[in-house]
Design an enzyme around this catalytic site. Structure first.
Site, PDB file in Angstrom:
ATOM      1  N   LYS A  41       0.841  -1.198   0.000  1.00 52.75           N
ATOM      2  CA  LYS A  41       0.000   0.000   0.000  1.00 52.75           C
ATOM      3  C   LYS A  41       0.873   1.244   0.000  1.00 52.75           C
ATOM      4  O   LYS A  41       1.921   1.288   0.620  1.00 52.75           O
ATOM      5  CB  LYS A  41      -0.919  -0.003   1.216  1.00 52.75           C
ATOM      6  CG  LYS A  41      -1.939  -1.130   1.157  1.00 52.75           C
ATOM      7  CD  LYS A  41      -3.134  -0.800   1.973  1.00 52.75           C
ATOM      8  CE  LYS A  41      -4.160  -1.903   1.781  1.00 52.75           C
ATOM      9  NZ  LYS A  41      -5.380  -1.631   2.482  1.00 52.75           N
ATOM     10  N   ARG A  90     -17.121   6.778  13.434  1.00 51.29           N
ATOM     11  CA  ARG A  90     -17.448   8.198  13.348  1.00 51.29           C
ATOM     12  C   ARG A  90     -18.898   8.395  12.946  1.00 51.29           C
ATOM     13  O   ARG A  90     -19.482   9.431  13.227  1.00 51.29           O
ATOM     14  CB  ARG A  90     -16.539   8.885  12.332  1.00 51.29           C
ATOM     15  CG  ARG A  90     -15.089   8.931  12.782  1.00 51.29           C
ATOM     16  CD  ARG A  90     -14.196   9.339  11.654  1.00 51.29           C
ATOM     17  NE  ARG A  90     -14.275   8.288  10.631  1.00 51.29           N
ATOM     18  CZ  ARG A  90     -13.472   8.187   9.595  1.00 51.29           C
ATOM     19  NH1 ARG A  90     -12.535   9.075   9.409  1.00 51.29           N
ATOM     20  NH2 ARG A  90     -13.592   7.213   8.733  1.00 51.29           N
ATOM     21  N   SER A 127      -7.514  10.260   8.676  1.00 50.06           N
ATOM     22  CA  SER A 127      -6.140  10.452   8.206  1.00 50.06           C
ATOM     23  C   SER A 127      -6.121  10.982   6.785  1.00 50.06           C
ATOM     24  O   SER A 127      -5.334  11.871   6.455  1.00 50.06           O
ATOM     25  CB  SER A 127      -5.363   9.138   8.292  1.00 50.06           C
ATOM     26  OG  SER A 127      -5.198   8.735   9.625  1.00 50.06           O
TER      27      SER A 127
END
Length: 161
Positions: A41, A90, A127
């Site tokens: 990644k 969230r 992020s």
């Protein structure tokens, strides 16, 4: 000992992540922040940099340690004898994303997944969004620990140069 794992890429660690880790630390004897080190990644920070940032950011929480991991999180949990995976949510989108993974993890092992709602003040923090805002010159103070913000700004400047 009841050990839990808070997994993630933490590229970079945010105050939202730290809120979940601190709250998990109040629920379990030990919390291991597990940093995914999948080298395939494309990340802004290396695994070692992310681990170092997390170690610094969690240094004040006595029952938290940071470790890298590769492969399936359930295998890591089994290796360290963790009883739970703790994930922050969230909003509904996070739940939709996290629920199938929690169900697969339950299918693969006896490790439970515990969802903690993110604090209202961190509900919009990710992020990816932090990196995007900082890359465009926005101020991310208060959304990430200050040493992380400094490293983020520096890394983005290196990439622009």
């Amino acid at each position: 000992m009841r050990r839990a794992v808070c997994p993630g890429s933490f590229d970079p660690v945010t105050n939202g992540h730290l809120d979940i880790v601190a709250r998990a630390a109040s629920l379990f004897d030990e919390v291991v922040v597990a940093v995914g080190v999948n080298v395939s990644k494309n990340r802004l920070f290396t695994p070692d940099e992310r681990i170092a940032m997390l170690r610094e950011a969690t240094a004040g929480i006595a029952n938290v340690r940071v470790s890298g991991f590769e492969g399936l999180i359930v295998d890591f949990c089994r290796d360290i004898e963790a009883v739970a995976i703790v994930k922050g949510l969230r909003g509904a989108g996070d739940y939709e994303y996290e629920l199938p993974m929690a169900q697969m993890n339950s299918h693969l092992t006896a490790v439970e997944t515990v969802f903690l709602p993110g604090a209202v003040g961190n509900a919009f923090v990710s992020s990816s969004l932090i990196k995007e805002v900082a890359a465009l010159g926005g101020d991310v103070r208060g959304l990430v620990p200050e040493p992380v913000r400094e490293q983020l700004v520096s890394r983005l400047a290196e990439r622009r140069a």
